[in-house]
Design an enzyme around this catalytic site. Structure first.
Site, short mmCIF file in Angstrom:
data_model
loop_
_atom_site.label_atom_id
_atom_site.label_comp_id
_atom_site.label_asym_id
_atom_site.label_seq_id
_atom_site.Cartn_x
_atom_site.Cartn_y
_atom_site.Cartn_z
CD1 TRP A 112 -4.82 76.86 33.45
CD2 TRP A 112 -4.44 74.75 34.09
NE1 TRP A 112 -3.82 76.88 34.42
CE2 TRP A 112 -3.58 75.60 34.82
CE3 TRP A 112 -4.37 73.36 34.33
CZ2 TRP A 112 -2.66 75.11 35.77
CZ3 TRP A 112 -3.47 72.88 35.27
CH2 TRP A 112 -2.63 73.75 35.97
CG HIS A 161 1.59 66.70 36.38
ND1 HIS A 161 0.35 67.21 36.05
CD2 HIS A 161 2.40 67.78 36.53
CE1 HIS A 161 0.42 68.54 36.00
NE2 HIS A 161 1.65 68.91 36.29
CD GLU A 162 5.95 68.17 37.90
OE1 GLU A 162 6.48 68.80 36.95
OE2 GLU A 162 5.09 68.67 38.65
CG ASP A 211 -3.55 71.55 25.92
OD1 ASP A 211 -4.00 71.89 24.80
OD2 ASP A 211 -3.90 70.51 26.50
CB THR A 228 -6.69 68.58 25.77
OG1 THR A 228 -5.97 69.62 25.09
CG2 THR A 228 -5.79 67.38 25.95
CB VAL A 238 -2.82 69.02 22.99
CG1 VAL A 238 -3.44 67.66 22.71
CG2 VAL A 238 -1.36 68.87 23.37
CB THR A 242 3.68 63.76 41.81
OG1 THR A 242 2.59 63.91 42.73
CG2 THR A 242 4.52 65.02 41.79
CG LEU A 283 2.73 67.66 45.52
CD1 LEU A 283 1.50 67.03 44.91
CD2 LEU A 283 3.10 66.96 46.81
N GLY A 284 6.47 68.80 42.98
CA GLY A 284 7.44 68.53 41.94
C GLY A 284 7.49 69.60 40.90
ZN LIG Z 1 2.57 70.72 36.20
#
Ligand SMILES: [Zn+2]
Length: 415
Positions: A226, A214-215, A234, A239, A236, A211, A174-175
């Site tokens: 994760w 997210h990208e 990550d 999270t 951070v 998408t 998707l990307g």
């Molecule tokens: Zn990704």
């Protein structure tokens, strides 16, 4: 009983033809981070620092690469994606209401805004949308779409623009995105035309433009939630640790092996791999991490000094269809089958087309390179058209035929 139930779920997942989100950023991002050479910036000393909580404005250029008409997505589809970014990065998305109470306090307005560029490299005025015909039926996630020489479109200066390439992609990808600090010629995000925006020919699970949300998060330095490893980090703090990625649309709470409490995974975070319908938040930690890249001396700082969304700063006429190609370029010819009969010209610009109805009722306009309109007309049914230029001084002119999505632009030299 539990086993049988689990087996049924497994079989459902395996055999129901439901698409999983497939983001190819892991390998790409790793490469970019390893190659952590700073993007060269000659004006670095003049750059300013971020102002706390200011709204950071990111100019965007969308390169549409198409082989079929369906891949040549509409301006409206592109605008729908920009609108999604401006909601998701400002926490104005309506589905923020769905954030579970346990995570609501962590949801952040990132105060980042996106605008389509109005000024192209070279000072040309632009819509921020570049359309280019390609012979490539579907691109692998190998950066070919970022180079004209490989059937793609060259990046615009990544110090000033977020480059988004929209194209057909191979293998259900998707990307993918580059992390800050990579090769400037490859800097940006790539999105499948079937997952871009909220209208058009979109895959069922990916109709809300997430998408790209997210990208762009990857482009701004975020990792998958994760941490790309079982119970990975990550980087951070707010999270929760999470065993692995989540697909589809889990129900809350989803507790996994490394959950620290009963609230489990933050699967509704934009950096998980759930369906568009089910992701709706960034955290304050993610916000701070993204915004830190704009601070003075950091890798996205130059964007603060980019004013290419201000159309009044354009110093030249409309952007020719492909500034990297030769004058009178092949991409434009293949689109409308227009041929400029000779270039440079002396007395008139003459152009022809195979089919007399091809250009019928299309607008034609001639500009100076400074963008001053010299001539405008509507074309009649004919295979041959001519615009008199004998009265004009010698120099470079911009000929624009058609409008909106159906526009081709040529550079014409008058002797
Ligand atoms: Zn990704």
């Amino acid at each position: 009983m539990k086993f049988i139930f689990g087996l049924i779920i497994f079989l459902l997942n395996a055999f129901v033809l439901k698409a999983q989100r497939f983001c190819a950023t892991v390998e790409q991002g790793t490469v970019a981070l390893q190659n952590n050479n700073r993007i060269f910036n000659p004006t670095e000393n003049t750059l300013r620092d971020t102002v706390p909580n200011e709204i950071i404005n990111i100019p965007v250029v969308v390169h549409v690469l198409y082989k079929t008409a369906a891949q040549n997505i509409s301006d409206e589809q592109i605008l729908s994606q920009i609108a999604v970014l401006n909601k998701d990065y400002r926490m104005l998305n309506i589905d923020a209401l769905n954030i579970p109470a346990a995570f609501k306090d962590r949801a952040a307005d990132c105060r980042i805004n996106f605008c389509l560029a109005k000024v192209a490299p070279g000072g040309y005025s632009t819509s921020g949308i570049v359309r280019k015909y390609t012979n490539t039926a579907a691109f692998p996630a190998n950066d070919d779409m970022k180079f004209s020489s490989k059937g793609g479109a060259n990046a615009w200066d990544s110090r000033q623009y977020l480059n988004i390439w929209v194209c057909a992609m191979q293998s259900r990808v998707l990307g993918y995105a580059t992390a800050p600090g990579g090769d400037a010629l490859k800097d940006g995000v790539v999105i499948s035309y079937t997952a871009f925006g909220t209208i058009g020919n979109l895959q069922a699970e990916f109709t809300k433009g997430r998408t790209t949300t997210h990208e762009v998060g990857h482009w701004l330095g975020l990792k998958h939630i994760w941490g790309d490893a079982n119970c990975g980090s990550d980087d951070v703090d707010d999270t929760p640790p999470q065993y692995y990625r989540n697909f589809y649309c889990p129900s809350f709470p989803r507790v996994s092996l490394c959950s620290v409490d009963g609230n489990g995974d933050m699967f509704m975070n934009f950096m998980d791999l759930t369906d568009d319908d089910c992701m709706n938040m960034f955290t304050h930690g993610q916000k701070n991490k993204m915004r830190a890249f704009f601070a003075k001396g950091n890798l996205r700082n130059s964007i603060l000094n980019s004013y290419v969304c201000d159309g009044s700063l354009a110093t030249a006429g409309p952007l020719p269809a492909d500034t990297t190609g030769p004058v009178n370029n092949a991409a434009s010819e293949s689109k409308f089958k227009i041929k400029i009969l000779s270039n440079p010209v002396s007395n008139s610009i003459d152009f022809s087309t195979d089919d007399a109805t091809n250009l019928q009722n299309k607008e034609v306009a001639l500009y100076t390179v400074q963008g001053k309109l010299l001539h405008k007309d509507v074309l009649k049914k004919s295979t041959h058209h001519s615009i008199t230029v004998s009265h004009l001084p010698a120099g470079l002119y911009i000929l624009q035929i058609g409008s909106g999505k159906e526009t081709v632009v040529f550079k014409v030299v008058k002797l």
